[in-house]
Design a protein around this motif. Structure first.
Motif, PDB file in Angstrom:
ATOM      1  N   GLN A  51       0.801  -0.972  -0.149  1.00  0.00           N
ATOM      2  CA  GLN A  51       0.009  -0.018   0.229  1.00  0.00           C
ATOM      3  C   GLN A  51       0.864   1.104   0.176  1.00  0.00           C
ATOM      4  N   SER A 101      -4.563   6.218  -0.662  1.00  0.00           N
ATOM      5  CA  SER A 101      -5.069   5.132   0.063  1.00  0.00           C
ATOM      6  C   SER A 101      -5.894   4.097  -0.753  1.00  0.00           C
ATOM      7  N   ASN A 102      -6.319   3.201  -0.362  1.00  0.00           N
ATOM      8  CA  ASN A 102      -6.968   1.951  -0.745  1.00  0.00           C
ATOM      9  C   ASN A 102      -6.293   1.524  -2.188  1.00  0.00           C
TER      10      ASN A 102
END
Lengths: 221, 86
Positions: A18, A173-174
């Motif tokens: 990530q 993010s994600n």
């Protein structure tokens, strides 16, 4: 969501950790940072170009082979509009252009080593964000690059390519893998239509340049 | 944002720089293709990165690590290795 093209190895590590890695160097159009396309079709086009460059003579229109080597990842970018330095914003655009002019003038006047170097856009953004501390006020830069822009009887004859360069990586993010094994028809249609329109615009641009120099000559497009 | 205020700051900043100082800033901003000082552990990690790429031939990073366009992979591996060490 925003989209980024990369090789499969990098994509796996990025999704696993990530973490995105910033692109660094003078040729980054918006300076150092993580680059994303606003449109997934452009991310696909990017990996298509890379595949063609790196696997010459192996390229076919079998897009599934491209996904053996490259991937598209997508991510959320949690950007507050007040913290976006956008070249669509007239004040930001004017400031950028004036800062660039200032840097160029002083480089020509004072620089010892770089008098003949070009002070390109990426250098100006790096100067603003790293030296003038714009990263305290802004998390990302956004710009629309006009591809094959013709400025004659229409101001709309270009292909817009919006990109965002994230300076503050914590807003990403994600991160997920977006590319699919089976290429949707929309990608193929997009690439064909995009290339066709880009070629038409190029021919028109060339024709109009030539016509301006030789007004008696007319070309059919 | 007041453009004139911001521009005055930029003008003042640049005008007070000597030629050498300006060159340092331009270098830091990437005016040359390769900037080796992007990370304090950069040089130390280069050999590890080279080893990793030679070990993992399928990664595609074999030859390009020392080339400017792949500085990002070097920086990336630096982060990964720090995580692994930690």
């Amino acid at each position: 969501m925003y989209y980024h093209g990369t090789d499969n190895g990098s994509a796996e590590i990025i999704v696993k950790t990530q973490q995105m890695c910033p692109s660094i160097g003078e040729h980054q159009w918006l300076g150092d940072g993580c680059y994303f396309y606003c449109d997934k079709e452009y991310a696909f086009r990017w990996i298509l170009i890379k595949y063609t460059e790196n696997f010459k003579n192996k390229f076919t229109e079998d897009y599934s082979r491209i996904f053996d080597k490259y991937a598209i990842i997508c991510a959320e970018i949690n950007i507050n509009s007040n913290r976006l330095f956008s070249m669509d914003n007239i004040q930001h655009s004017m400031l950028f252009n004036k800062a660039k002019e200032e840097l160029i003038t002083n480089t020509v006047k004072k620089s010892i080593k770089y008098k003949k170097h070009k002070v390109i856009d990426g250098i100006v953004f790096n100067f603003l964000f790293n030296k003038m501390n714009y990263k305290e006020s802004y998390d990302a830069v956004k710009a629309v690059f006009p591809i094959s822009h013709i400025c004659n009887d229409s101001r709309l004859e270009f292909l817009p390519e919006p990109q965002i360069c994230v300076k503050n990586l914590s807003i990403i993010s994600n991160i997920q893998k977006y590319s699919e094994k089976v290429v949707p028809e929309e990608y193929i249609t997009f690439i064909i239509d995009y290339n066709s329109l880009k070629n038409k615009l190029k021919k028109k641009k060339h024709s109009e340049k030539y016509t301006k120099k030789n007004p008696s000559v007319k070309y059919k497009i | 944002m007041n453009i004139d205020t911001e521009l005055n700051k930029i003008t003042d900043y640049i005008s007070n720089l000597s030629g050498k100082e300006l060159d340092k800033i331009l270098f830091d901003c990437g005016i040359e293709s390769i900037r080796p000082s992007i990370d304090s552990d950069y040089v130390v990690c280069l050999k590890k990165i080279k080893y990793l790429s030679e070990k993992d031939a399928s990664s595609g990073y074999r030859k390009a690590l020392w080339v400017h366009n792949n500085i990002k992979e070097e920086y990336f591996y630096t982060k990964i290795m720090k995580q692994e060490v930690a």
